[in-house]
Design an enzyme around this catalytic site. Sequence first.
Site, short mmCIF file in Angstrom:
data_model
loop_
_atom_site.label_atom_id
_atom_site.label_comp_id
_atom_site.label_asym_id
_atom_site.label_seq_id
_atom_site.Cartn_x
_atom_site.Cartn_y
_atom_site.Cartn_z
N SER A 142 0.87 -1.19 0.00
CA SER A 142 0.00 0.00 0.00
C SER A 142 0.90 1.23 0.00
O SER A 142 2.04 1.18 0.49
CB SER A 142 -0.85 0.02 1.27
OG SER A 142 -1.42 1.30 1.47
N TYR A 155 -1.49 -1.00 10.68
CA TYR A 155 -1.75 -1.34 9.28
C TYR A 155 -0.57 -0.91 8.39
O TYR A 155 -0.07 -1.69 7.58
CB TYR A 155 -3.04 -0.69 8.79
CG TYR A 155 -3.34 -0.95 7.33
CD1 TYR A 155 -3.82 -2.18 6.91
CD2 TYR A 155 -3.13 0.03 6.36
CE1 TYR A 155 -4.09 -2.44 5.56
CE2 TYR A 155 -3.39 -0.21 5.01
CZ TYR A 155 -3.87 -1.45 4.62
OH TYR A 155 -4.12 -1.70 3.30
N1 LIG Z 1 -8.78 -0.78 -1.05
C1 LIG Z 1 -7.76 0.03 -0.75
O1 LIG Z 1 -7.91 1.26 -0.65
C2 LIG Z 1 -6.39 -0.56 -0.58
C3 LIG Z 1 -5.29 0.31 -0.61
C4 LIG Z 1 -4.02 -0.22 -0.44
C5 LIG Z 1 -3.84 -1.57 -0.26
N2 LIG Z 1 -4.92 -2.40 -0.21
C6 LIG Z 1 -4.69 -3.83 0.01
O2 LIG Z 1 -5.34 -4.57 -1.00
C7 LIG Z 1 -5.58 -5.89 -0.55
C8 LIG Z 1 -7.00 -6.30 -0.94
O3 LIG Z 1 -7.92 -5.50 -0.24
P1 LIG Z 1 -9.26 -4.93 -0.90
O4 LIG Z 1 -9.16 -3.47 -0.86
O5 LIG Z 1 -9.54 -5.62 -2.15
O6 LIG Z 1 -10.30 -5.32 0.28
P2 LIG Z 1 -11.51 -6.33 0.33
O7 LIG Z 1 -12.49 -6.08 -0.75
O8 LIG Z 1 -11.98 -6.26 1.76
O9 LIG Z 1 -10.83 -7.75 0.06
C9 LIG Z 1 -10.09 -8.43 1.02
C10 LIG Z 1 -9.98 -9.89 0.60
O10 LIG Z 1 -9.23 -10.60 1.57
C11 LIG Z 1 -9.97 -11.73 2.01
N3 LIG Z 1 -9.70 -12.02 3.41
C12 LIG Z 1 -9.90 -11.20 4.47
N4 LIG Z 1 -9.58 -11.84 5.62
C13 LIG Z 1 -9.16 -13.08 5.25
C14 LIG Z 1 -8.70 -14.21 5.96
N5 LIG Z 1 -8.63 -14.21 7.31
N6 LIG Z 1 -8.34 -15.32 5.29
C15 LIG Z 1 -8.43 -15.34 3.92
N7 LIG Z 1 -8.86 -14.32 3.20
C16 LIG Z 1 -9.22 -13.20 3.85
C17 LIG Z 1 -11.42 -11.36 1.80
O11 LIG Z 1 -12.26 -12.47 1.57
P3 LIG Z 1 -13.11 -13.30 2.66
O12 LIG Z 1 -13.85 -12.34 3.51
O13 LIG Z 1 -13.99 -14.14 1.78
O14 LIG Z 1 -12.12 -14.12 3.40
C18 LIG Z 1 -11.32 -10.56 0.51
O15 LIG Z 1 -11.35 -11.44 -0.59
C19 LIG Z 1 -5.32 -5.87 0.96
O16 LIG Z 1 -4.06 -6.48 1.22
C20 LIG Z 1 -5.27 -4.40 1.30
O17 LIG Z 1 -4.46 -4.13 2.42
C21 LIG Z 1 -6.19 -1.93 -0.38
#
Ligand SMILES: NC(=O)c1ccc[n+]([C@@H]2O[C@H](COP(=O)([O-])OP(=O)(O)OC[C@H]3O[C@@H](n4cnc5c(N)ncnc54)[C@H](OP(=O)(O)O)[C@@H]3O)[C@@H](O)[C@H]2O)c1
Length: 262
Positions: A142, A155
């Site tokens: 991130s 985080y």
């Molecule tokens: N969105 C942003 O603004 C942003 C910015 C920078 C970085 N990121 C990073 O991008 C990545 C993806 O996040 P996202 O934004 O796409 O969020 P998201 O829509 O909440 O997706 C998170 C994913 O991780 C899975 N997950 C959560 N807890 C888990 C667990 N205990 N075991 C296995 N799977 C798990 C969730 O699926 P289940 O609930 O089905 O397990 C979901 O598929 C993360 O690493 C986040 O830190 C996001």
Amino acid sequence: MADNRLKTVLITGASSGIGAAYAQRFARRGHDLVLVARNRERMEAAAARLRSGAGVAVDVLPADLTAPAELAVVEARLRDDRRIGVLVSNAGAALKSGFAAADLDELERLIRLNVIAVTRLAGAVAPRFVAEGRGAIVNISSVVALAPEIMPGVYAATKSYVLTLSQSLQAELGPQGVYVQAVLPAATRTEIFERSGLSTDAIPVMMDVGELVDAALVGFDREEAVTIPPLPELGQWENFAAARKAMLPNFRQEHAAARYRA
Ligand SMILES: NC(=O)c1ccc[n+]([C@@H]2O[C@H](COP(=O)([O-])OP(=O)(O)OC[C@H]3O[C@@H](n4cnc5c(N)ncnc54)[C@H](OP(=O)(O)O)[C@@H]3O)[C@@H](O)[C@H]2O)c1
């Protein structure tokens, strides 16, 4: 360029957001997939769409990556399934509370997901990739890895770890034919905010998740070490990286710097 064209892609956090978009994009490119997350129903629904829409094979591997026994199943799959040539380590979460107010068990769970799982999955697949002299590991970090001031709690530190781990792996595994990419998204429209109870009020703009992943894949195709999709001027990152590297020879000193000597 490492030849990962025909290889299966294992994506963690594939049930929503960035991971689901990666699944769609890699399927469109003709890759078979292994989808990992907790929510089996959502992944089965996505898998059915991708099988019929893109004609690829999609396996669903439900796992809570914070549970050691379930993480071990994913590690075994990465170790043993020689079709897998790309790991996208994307599953991650955030926490609402700052450090002082944090529930320590929640904090540890976050570290297990954002740090331990990313490390163990890379560790499970790396020996095979090195033996084959090819393979790719994509770690989703991130921009807060570079901006700890803007996120409370641990985080940012977890994402900084992912960046540093990726850079270490680039140095170690890159010369052995393994491509490692760290992707640093900024605010991207996904469920992460709602899931963690984080308010989006203070975030002026967010990127569409498809645009983010398409940009990250441009970086992947170029075999960039670090891809920061929202950063307009690549030179700013290059200057930052050069300033860090310029310090390295100066760390080798027999004595403390003059300002620390009594
Ligand atoms: N969105 C942003 O603004 C942003 C910015 C920078 C970085 N990121 C990073 O991008 C990545 C993806 O996040 P996202 O934004 O796409 O969020 P998201 O829509 O909440 O997706 C998170 C994913 O991780 C899975 N997950 C959560 N807890 C888990 C667990 N205990 N075991 C296995 N799977 C798990 C969730 O699926 P289940 O609930 O089905 O397990 C979901 O598929 C993360 O690493 C986040 O830190 C996001």
